[in-house]
Every structure is written in structure tokens, then in C-alpha cells.
Design an enzyme around this catalytic site. Structure first.
Site, PDB file in Angstrom:
ATOM      1  N   ASP A 107       0.795  -1.288   0.019  1.00 32.24           N
ATOM      2  CA  ASP A 107       0.063  -0.026  -0.011  1.00 32.24           C
ATOM      3  C   ASP A 107       0.904   1.330  -0.085  1.00 32.24           C
ATOM      4  O   ASP A 107       1.741   1.285  -0.448  1.00 32.24           O
ATOM      5  CB  ASP A 107      -1.105  -0.182   1.244  1.00 32.24           C
ATOM      6  CG  ASP A 107      -2.077   0.718   0.912  1.00 32.24           C
ATOM      7  OD1 ASP A 107      -2.408   1.855   1.167  1.00 32.24           O
ATOM      8  OD2 ASP A 107      -3.046   0.294   0.191  1.00 32.24           O
ATOM      9  N   HIS A 140      -3.330   5.973   4.243  1.00 32.16           N
ATOM     10  CA  HIS A 140      -4.117   5.029   3.658  1.00 32.16           C
ATOM     11  C   HIS A 140      -3.665   3.652   4.310  1.00 32.16           C
ATOM     12  O   HIS A 140      -4.326   2.929   4.806  1.00 32.16           O
ATOM     13  CB  HIS A 140      -4.272   5.004   2.126  1.00 32.16           C
ATOM     14  CG  HIS A 140      -5.199   4.170   1.513  1.00 32.16           C
ATOM     15  ND1 HIS A 140      -4.809   2.837   1.029  1.00 32.16           N
ATOM     16  CD2 HIS A 140      -6.514   4.072   1.426  1.00 32.16           C
ATOM     17  CE1 HIS A 140      -5.985   2.238   0.467  1.00 32.16           C
ATOM     18  NE2 HIS A 140      -6.834   3.001   0.818  1.00 32.16           N
ATOM     19  N   SER A 291     -11.296  -0.194   0.171  1.00 30.99           N
ATOM     20  CA  SER A 291     -10.005  -0.419   0.647  1.00 30.99           C
ATOM     21  C   SER A 291     -10.278  -1.358   2.025  1.00 30.99           C
ATOM     22  O   SER A 291      -9.473  -2.085   2.304  1.00 30.99           O
ATOM     23  CB  SER A 291      -9.337   0.763   0.599  1.00 30.99           C
ATOM     24  OG  SER A 291      -8.595   1.093  -0.632  1.00 30.99           O
TER      25      SER A 291
END
Length: 337
Positions: A107, A140, A291
Site C-alpha cells: 500500500d 491509507h 479498501s
């Protein structure tokens, strides 16, 4: 960003991916080649169309693809999946019993956080894979890490940065990272990013890289596209594709992709987790997107894998005979997070 739109997909302009076997055939169109970790990125001569060259190489039996741009979800689409919101501190206690399970997370990287400050796995984490602090999707990876650890108490993480702070990476970078995992593959792999392809067919080199990890359960997001168009790698047959349901855990979240290629779903709206300490954020956020539904499914499999091989654990968690299914969303994995 160096992007080109082709057929409602995004690619790196002037680049194709292949292996060494195709280099001599493509030489007449080639300006330069970057060869690393089993992937050759051919930089084409000016004016050469990467789609035409890809199709030509495929017709001659070579594995080839334009260098598709992969994006974390959320990123390019609006609605509640568009940005994080500040949250008060989220209660969390690390698992007392350490799990033998390790979840791989490709990621945006991971930042320091009290939830894992004393963890052995974080001490071993290369600082080159630290979270980038600027960009539309900064935080994130850190947010995903918190969801995984809350869903699978005691598990460890191995984090690799393949997306930038805007949540953007490309097929070449992801395939190279996956190829490096072959030496020590994690039992479970979380991929909360993806792409459409120019022809809606599976990207061959990405497919090859994941098939080379046969004992790993790969879980990937279905995308925030609100369509049934295949999203890769989630739509690959050996990958668990995850859609998002709303906060009631009864209906599809309005932003979520759906379709026969989706295997599972979990809550993807207004989840709270670990985040960066910057601006108005004090280490915690609320965010939405496929996600994060993906992390809940990957975490549920990781928790079940404490006492089972990962493949068997995934089979039990995703058993359609014992778990509710939602049409076009797959098996529903409920969560209290």
C-alpha cells in the site's frame, strides 16, 4: 502525474510490460528497457502506441501489457469514500496471545502509531516503507494496518510501499514487489488498490505474479466504481474480491463495485482506525471505501488462520453454506468495528 487515459483505464504513456523473451521482437519500437525483479518495462520510441504494441506481442504469444496505473480505493471517485475525517481516539488493546499469522500489506506504507509502537514486526519494518505524509491518500496504509490488527488480534504485519501519497502506483511496481515476495510469501496478502484494464481482460503479468504465490490467500478490493466492470486484481479467479456494504451491513454501499466476480463483502462506510498525526488529525480517522472492507475480510481470514492453514481458513470464513450471501456482493463478513 504521468498518466494516459485509454478506454476508461489509466496507463503510463509510452510504456509496456513484458519479460525478456519479448525484448528482441520489440527492439524496433524500443527506446530503453528497465529490467528488474522479473519484469521488463519497455520505454517505447516517441509516437509508438503502447496498446498497438501490446496487442502485436500478444498475437505472437508473448505476455505483455501496457503499464496500467493502479490506485488505492478511495482516490478518484467522490462520495463518502473520497477523504478521511478526524476521529476521537479509538479504543484498542493488542492481542495478549501472539498469533503466528503474518498479513502482507502492499500500500502507501505505514507510519508510527501507539497501536504498534512496541511490536516486534514494526521494529523489523524497513523505514524505506514508511508512510508518506503528504498527498490525497496519505495515511491509507496506516488506516488499513489498524483495521487488520483489530480484526486479527495478535497478528503481525509486513508492509511494502507500492503507492505514493496520492495512492497511485503502477503495474510494474506492484508486480516487482510481488515477485520479491516469493522468497518469503505471507500466508495472507491485502491489496486495497486496483485498476481497470484497457480491454477488460486480466493483466497477464499481474496474474502471473499472484499465481506464483500458491499458498498465499490474496484479498483485493472491488473498487469504488459503483459498476460491475471487472476491477483488477480483485476480479482474478484466484483472488478474493471484496465489495463494501453500508454501515447497516445490509445493503451495498452506493460507491461499491459489484458483480459475479465479487467473492465477499464487508462494511466499508464510516470505519474508524489508526491514522497520521498531522493537521486536524490526532492519530485517528473515520474513512470509507472498498479498501477498508477488504482489510476486514483479510483480517477475518487471518484470525481464523491462527489454528488453520490460510487456504483452509479462507474456505471456512467464506463458506457460502454457512454464511449469508448478498447477490453480486458475495459472502457477507460481519464486523463489530
Amino acid at each position: 502525474m504521468d498518466l494516459q487515459s485509454v478506454g476508461e483505464s489509466l496507463i503510463r504513456p509510452g510504456q509496456i510490460l513484458t519479460d525478456r523473451s519479448a525484448l528482441s521482437v520489440a527492439a524496433r519500437w524500443t527506446q530503453a528497457v528497465a529490467d528488474a525483479d522479473g519484469v521488463c518495462v519497455i520505454h517505447l520510441s516517441p509516437g509508438v502506441d503502447p496498446i498497438e504494441i501490446t496487442m502485436d506481442l500478444r498475437e505472437h504469444g508473448f505476455r505483455a501489457s501496457p503499464n496500467h496505473v493502479l490506485a488505492g480505493q478511495p482516490l478518484f471517485w467522490g462520495g463518502p469514500a473520497s477523504r478521511p475525517f478526524p476521529s476521537p481516539p479509538v479504543p484498542y488493546k493488542p492481542g495478549r496471545a501472539r498469533s503466528p499469522v503474518v498479513v502482507g500489506l502492499l500500500d502507501t506504507g505505514i507510519a508510527e502509531h501507539p497501536w504498534w509502537a512496541d511490536s516486534d514486526w514494526y521494529e523489523e519494518q524497513p523505514r524505506d516503507d514508511a508512510e508518506l505524509l503528504e498527498g490525497r491518500q496519505a495515511g491509507h496504509g496506516t488506516f488499513l494496518a489498524g483495521l487488520l490488527l483489530r480484526q486479527a488480534p495478535g497478528a503481525g504485519l509486513r508492509v511494502w510501499r507500492v503507492l505514493d501519497g496520492d495512492g497511485v502506483g503502477d503495474e510494474a511496481g506492484v508486480v516487482r514487489a510481488l515477485n520479491r515476495l516469493r522468497e518469503r510469501p505471507p500466508p495472507i496478502l491485502n491489496l486495497s488498490f486496483g485498476c481497470h484494464t484497457f480491454d477488460d481482460r486480466p493483466p497477464p503479468l499481474l496474474d502471473d505474479a499472484l499465481r506464483a504465490l500458491p499458498d498465499t490467500v490474496t484479498v483485493a478490493c472491488a473498487g469504488n466504481t459503483a459498476t460491475d466492470r471487472p476491477f483488477w486484481p480483485a476480479a482474478l479467479p484466484d483472488v478474493v474480491g471484496v465489495a463494501a456494504v453500508d454501515a447497516t451491513q445490509e445493503r451495498r454501499a452506493p460507491f461499491s463495485a459489484y458483480g459475479s466476480w465479487v467473492n465477499a463483502c464487508a462494511r466499508g462506510e464510516w470505519l474508524a482506525s489508526s491514522f497520521l498525526e498531522r493537521d486536524e488529525f490526532a492519530g485517528y480517522a473515520v474513512w470509507s471505501g472498498t479498501s477498508f472492507a477488504t482489510a476486514l475480510v483479510a483480517g477475518a481470514i487471518a484470525d481464523a488462520a491462527k489454528d488453520l492453514p490460510a487456504k483452509e481458513a479462507a474456505g471456512r470464513v467464506l463458506d457460502p453454506e454457512t454464511t449469508r450471501q448478498i447477490p453480486d456482493l458475495g459472502v457477507l463478513i460481519r464486523s463489530s468495528l
